[in-house]
Write a protein that holds these residues in place. Structure first.
Motif, PDB file in Angstrom:
ATOM      1  N   GLN A 143       0.823  -1.200   0.000  1.00  0.00           N
ATOM      2  CA  GLN A 143       0.000   0.000   0.000  1.00  0.00           C
ATOM      3  C   GLN A 143       0.863   1.258   0.000  1.00  0.00           C
ATOM      4  OE1 GLN A 143      -3.164  -0.077  -0.506  1.00  0.00           O
ATOM      5  NE2 GLN A 143      -3.767   2.001  -0.097  1.00  0.00           N
ATOM      6  N   GLY A 144       2.023   1.197   0.620  1.00  0.00           N
ATOM      7  CA  GLY A 144       2.895   2.360   0.681  1.00  0.00           C
ATOM      8  C   GLY A 144       3.322   2.850  -0.688  1.00  0.00           C
ATOM      9  N   LYS A 145       3.647   1.920  -1.576  1.00  0.00           N
ATOM     10  CA  LYS A 145       4.062   2.300  -2.934  1.00  0.00           C
ATOM     11  C   LYS A 145       2.898   2.912  -3.709  1.00  0.00           C
ATOM     12  CE  LYS A 145       8.359   0.890  -3.064  1.00  0.00           C
ATOM     13  NZ  LYS A 145       9.477   1.784  -3.282  1.00  0.00           N
ATOM     14  N   LEU A 146       1.693   2.393  -3.487  1.00  0.00           N
ATOM     15  CA  LEU A 146       0.531   2.956  -4.170  1.00  0.00           C
ATOM     16  C   LEU A 146       0.254   4.375  -3.685  1.00  0.00           C
ATOM     17  CD1 LEU A 146      -1.911  -0.095  -4.275  1.00  0.00           C
ATOM     18  CD2 LEU A 146      -0.489   0.801  -6.118  1.00  0.00           C
ATOM     19  N   GLU A 199       2.485   6.429  -2.544  1.00  0.00           N
ATOM     20  CA  GLU A 199       3.554   7.249  -3.120  1.00  0.00           C
ATOM     21  C   GLU A 199       3.255   7.552  -4.591  1.00  0.00           C
ATOM     22  OE1 GLU A 199       8.331   6.856  -4.029  1.00  0.00           O
ATOM     23  OE2 GLU A 199       7.448   5.597  -2.476  1.00  0.00           O
ATOM     24  N   ALA A 200       2.802   6.552  -5.320  1.00  0.00           N
ATOM     25  CA  ALA A 200       2.453   6.742  -6.727  1.00  0.00           C
ATOM     26  C   ALA A 200       1.307   7.739  -6.867  1.00  0.00           C
ATOM     27  CB  ALA A 200       2.078   5.409  -7.358  1.00  0.00           C
ATOM     28  N   ILE A 205      -0.648  12.999  -8.675  1.00  0.00           N
ATOM     29  CA  ILE A 205      -1.328  14.254  -8.344  1.00  0.00           C
ATOM     30  C   ILE A 205      -0.434  15.449  -8.670  1.00  0.00           C
ATOM     31  CG2 ILE A 205      -2.177  15.650  -6.409  1.00  0.00           C
ATOM     32  CD1 ILE A 205      -3.326  12.997  -5.259  1.00  0.00           C
ATOM     33  N   ARG A 206       0.848  15.350  -8.328  1.00  0.00           N
ATOM     34  CA  ARG A 206       1.786  16.437  -8.657  1.00  0.00           C
ATOM     35  C   ARG A 206       1.949  16.578 -10.170  1.00  0.00           C
ATOM     36  NH1 ARG A 206       4.768  14.345  -4.279  1.00  0.00           N
ATOM     37  NH2 ARG A 206       6.250  13.378  -5.683  1.00  0.00           N
ATOM     38  N   ALA A 207       2.067  15.455 -10.858  1.00  0.00           N
ATOM     39  CA  ALA A 207       2.209  15.494 -12.315  1.00  0.00           C
ATOM     40  C   ALA A 207       0.967  16.106 -12.956  1.00  0.00           C
ATOM     41  CB  ALA A 207       2.451  14.090 -12.857  1.00  0.00           C
ATOM     42  N   ASN A 253      -4.664   7.491 -15.830  1.00  0.00           N
ATOM     43  CA  ASN A 253      -3.749   6.671 -15.029  1.00  0.00           C
ATOM     44  C   ASN A 253      -4.051   6.799 -13.540  1.00  0.00           C
ATOM     45  OD1 ASN A 253      -2.392   5.726 -17.272  1.00  0.00           O
ATOM     46  ND2 ASN A 253      -0.759   7.232 -17.139  1.00  0.00           N
ATOM     47  N   LEU A 254      -4.398   7.995 -13.111  1.00  0.00           N
ATOM     48  CA  LEU A 254      -4.763   8.192 -11.715  1.00  0.00           C
ATOM     49  C   LEU A 254      -6.036   7.408 -11.390  1.00  0.00           C
ATOM     50  CD1 LEU A 254      -4.053   9.584  -9.065  1.00  0.00           C
ATOM     51  CD2 LEU A 254      -5.220  11.629  -9.887  1.00  0.00           C
TER      52      LEU A 254
END
Length: 61
Positions: free
Chosen positions: A1-4, A6-7, A12-14, A35-36
């Motif tokens: 879940q941590g990687k998700l 972070e992704a 969101i920033r992109a 993709n989000l």
């Protein structure tokens, strides 16, 4: 879940950057929106996923 998580923050920033630089209906912006949506679906955030997919489809019309 941590990687998700972070992704999610990266997307969101992109997305914010693409919207500012290219506008809300540019292909790159809409690809990031889609993709989000896929990411949200994989996180079980189905309402958010649906919103992103609807937005991506509306922008491609």
């Amino acid at each position: 879940q941590g990687k998700l998580d972070e992704a999610e923050q990266i997307y969101i920033r992109a997305l914010a950057g693409y919207e500012k630089a290219l506008g809300p209906n540019h292909t790159s912006t809409l690809r990031t929106v889609d993709n989000l949506g896929v990411l949200y679906a994989s996180q079980g955030k189905l309402d958010e996923a649906e919103q992103m997919h609807i937005r991506a489809l509306a922008g491609k019309e």
